[in-house]
Design a protein around this motif. Sequence first.
Motif, PDB file in Angstrom:
ATOM      1  N   THR A 157       1.054  -1.274  -0.006  1.00 54.83           N
ATOM      2  CA  THR A 157       0.020  -0.041   0.105  1.00 54.83           C
ATOM      3  C   THR A 157       0.983   1.365   0.132  1.00 54.83           C
ATOM      4  O   THR A 157       1.807   1.119   0.336  1.00 54.83           O
ATOM      5  N   SER A 158       0.243   2.317  -0.612  1.00 60.27           N
ATOM      6  CA  SER A 158       1.031   3.584  -0.637  1.00 60.27           C
ATOM      7  C   SER A 158      -0.136   4.746  -0.589  1.00 60.27           C
ATOM      8  O   SER A 158      -0.943   4.768  -0.972  1.00 60.27           O
ATOM      9  N   ASN A 159       0.332   5.750   0.152  1.00 59.83           N
ATOM     10  CA  ASN A 159      -0.645   6.909   0.128  1.00 59.83           C
ATOM     11  C   ASN A 159      -0.014   8.114  -0.652  1.00 59.83           C
ATOM     12  O   ASN A 159      -0.425   9.170  -0.489  1.00 59.83           O
ATOM     13  N   ASN A 160       0.930   7.846  -1.277  1.00 61.65           N
ATOM     14  CA  ASN A 160       1.393   8.590  -2.478  1.00 61.65           C
ATOM     15  C   ASN A 160       2.194   9.946  -1.758  1.00 61.65           C
ATOM     16  O   ASN A 160       2.321  10.919  -2.458  1.00 61.65           O
ATOM     17  N   GLU A 161       2.784   9.655  -0.590  1.00 67.29           N
ATOM     18  CA  GLU A 161       3.557  10.748  -0.072  1.00 67.29           C
ATOM     19  C   GLU A 161       4.813  10.804  -0.735  1.00 67.29           C
ATOM     20  O   GLU A 161       5.503  11.919  -0.590  1.00 67.29           O
ATOM     21  N   LYS A 162       5.201   9.736  -1.371  1.00 65.98           N
ATOM     22  CA  LYS A 162       6.651   9.966  -2.238  1.00 65.98           C
ATOM     23  C   LYS A 162       6.339   8.953  -3.671  1.00 65.98           C
ATOM     24  O   LYS A 162       5.347   8.336  -3.645  1.00 65.98           O
ATOM     25  N   GLU A 163       6.839   9.763  -4.638  1.00 68.35           N
ATOM     26  CA  GLU A 163       6.855   8.900  -5.832  1.00 68.35           C
ATOM     27  C   GLU A 163       7.746   7.766  -5.936  1.00 68.35           C
ATOM     28  O   GLU A 163       9.010   7.506  -5.318  1.00 68.35           O
ATOM     29  N   LEU A 164       7.319   6.635  -6.263  1.00 66.11           N
ATOM     30  CA  LEU A 164       7.872   5.371  -6.382  1.00 66.11           C
ATOM     31  C   LEU A 164       8.834   5.209  -7.389  1.00 66.11           C
ATOM     32  O   LEU A 164       8.443   5.456  -8.397  1.00 66.11           O
ATOM     33  N   PRO A 165      10.036   4.382  -7.256  1.00 61.32           N
ATOM     34  CA  PRO A 165      10.734   4.431  -8.535  1.00 61.32           C
ATOM     35  C   PRO A 165      10.236   3.406  -9.592  1.00 61.32           C
ATOM     36  O   PRO A 165       9.489   2.789  -9.403  1.00 61.32           O
ATOM     37  N   ASP A 166      10.489   3.983 -10.941  1.00 61.04           N
ATOM     38  CA  ASP A 166      10.077   3.193 -12.080  1.00 61.04           C
ATOM     39  C   ASP A 166      10.355   1.638 -12.075  1.00 61.04           C
ATOM     40  O   ASP A 166       9.395   0.879 -12.367  1.00 61.04           O
ATOM     41  N   ALA A 167      11.555   1.403 -11.647  1.00 61.66           N
ATOM     42  CA  ALA A 167      11.965   0.085 -11.752  1.00 61.66           C
ATOM     43  C   ALA A 167      11.044  -0.899 -10.864  1.00 61.66           C
ATOM     44  O   ALA A 167      10.680  -2.006 -11.140  1.00 61.66           O
ATOM     45  N   PHE A 168      10.634  -0.274  -9.759  1.00 62.06           N
ATOM     46  CA  PHE A 168       9.729  -0.985  -8.640  1.00 62.06           C
ATOM     47  C   PHE A 168       8.633  -1.077  -9.192  1.00 62.06           C
ATOM     48  O   PHE A 168       7.547  -2.072  -9.342  1.00 62.06           O
ATOM     49  N   LEU A 169       7.994   0.259 -10.006  1.00 64.24           N
ATOM     50  CA  LEU A 169       6.643   0.077 -10.363  1.00 64.24           C
ATOM     51  C   LEU A 169       6.430  -1.021 -11.470  1.00 64.24           C
ATOM     52  O   LEU A 169       5.286  -1.653 -11.733  1.00 64.24           O
ATOM     53  N   ARG A 170       7.457  -1.165 -12.451  1.00 60.81           N
ATOM     54  CA  ARG A 170       7.339  -2.073 -13.494  1.00 60.81           C
ATOM     55  C   ARG A 170       7.183  -3.398 -12.850  1.00 60.81           C
ATOM     56  O   ARG A 170       6.540  -4.268 -13.632  1.00 60.81           O
ATOM     57  N   ARG A 171       7.625  -3.835 -11.892  1.00 55.09           N
ATOM     58  CA  ARG A 171       7.352  -5.333 -11.033  1.00 55.09           C
ATOM     59  C   ARG A 171       6.001  -5.388 -10.294  1.00 55.09           C
ATOM     60  O   ARG A 171       5.964  -6.426 -10.112  1.00 55.09           O
ATOM     61  N   CYS A 172       5.434  -4.460 -10.261  1.00 53.81           N
ATOM     62  CA  CYS A 172       3.890  -4.607  -9.763  1.00 53.81           C
ATOM     63  C   CYS A 172       2.512  -4.375 -10.834  1.00 53.81           C
ATOM     64  O   CYS A 172       2.792  -4.013 -11.687  1.00 53.81           O
ATOM     65  N   PHE A 173       1.565  -5.090 -10.150  1.00 53.10           N
ATOM     66  CA  PHE A 173       0.300  -4.897 -10.799  1.00 53.10           C
ATOM     67  C   PHE A 173      -0.323  -3.873 -10.016  1.00 53.10           C
ATOM     68  O   PHE A 173      -0.424  -3.718  -8.874  1.00 53.10           O
ATOM     69  N   PHE A 174      -0.941  -2.496 -10.621  1.00 54.79           N
ATOM     70  CA  PHE A 174      -1.278  -1.260  -9.868  1.00 54.79           C
ATOM     71  C   PHE A 174      -2.775  -1.186  -9.867  1.00 54.79           C
ATOM     72  O   PHE A 174      -3.452  -1.422 -10.800  1.00 54.79           O
TER      73      PHE A 174
END
Length: 282
Positions: A157-174
């Motif tokens: 989970t994330s409350n959008n307090e910080k942008e998450l790295p692209d490399a991490f986002l690529r590995r997730c289903f959002f």
Amino acid sequence: MKFEGTENYVATDDLRLAVNSAVALQRPLLIKGEPGTGKTMLAEEVAKGLGKKLLQWHIKSTTKAQQGLYEYDAVSRLRDSQLGDDKVHDISNYIKRGKLWEAFDADEQVVLLIDEIDKADIEFPNDLLVELDKMEFHVYETGETVKAKHRPIIIITSNNEKELPDAFLRRCFFHFINFPDRETMQKIVAVHHPDAKQTLVNEALEVFFDVRSIPGLKKKPSTSELIDWLKLLMADDVPDEILKNRDGSKAIPPLYGALLKNEQDVHLLERLAFMHRRESRG
């Protein structure tokens, strides 16, 4: 087995699809949404709905990725060596397993919640890339490699307090949990307050969505605040007529402390009430 929601959690079609897609793809499910939309509770209900054990790793600003794998307590080992304790000869006595290790070592598939990942340092998600990808990590102190017996279902989970790295986002289903519309909110209220009078619920929802729509609110009331507010209205036996026949010059709803969480928003509603009174006199 697919997640269909539970009797305690109203899951929209989109959310159910997101959960089941992440499970099918064997990717972490990254859930975003404003506070109070049920992100943390989702992991609890997915575990319940799929009949699996839940492990929870709640992230703080000081949390390091290494803590999710393991921690080596060198201080305790040094102290024990000074005391002549025999267990110092086995370094594994000073290895404390983290939540990822617990999830990897479980005899059955578990649900692992990594809660509020955006609270940690910006490098935190990147430091877990390999472990979440390969489902293994190396313990340098003992020389062993820990591999997942069963790939856990990971919900982040994330409350959008910080942008998450692209490399991490690529590995997730959002999936972004939109704030519930009125119909969905009624279903959520029915789960938490099945005995509430429908007239009270209708009027409370009217006030709730009116307050949320006020421009300039610092913190809009969320689902959890609505649930608490309704509980208070019922406990104090507040007649629904008070909500139904509310006066614009009294913009603050009864028991507002459950809905509004800072003085700026209270002052904003008070100013709106004052302006309404002036307009009414004019």
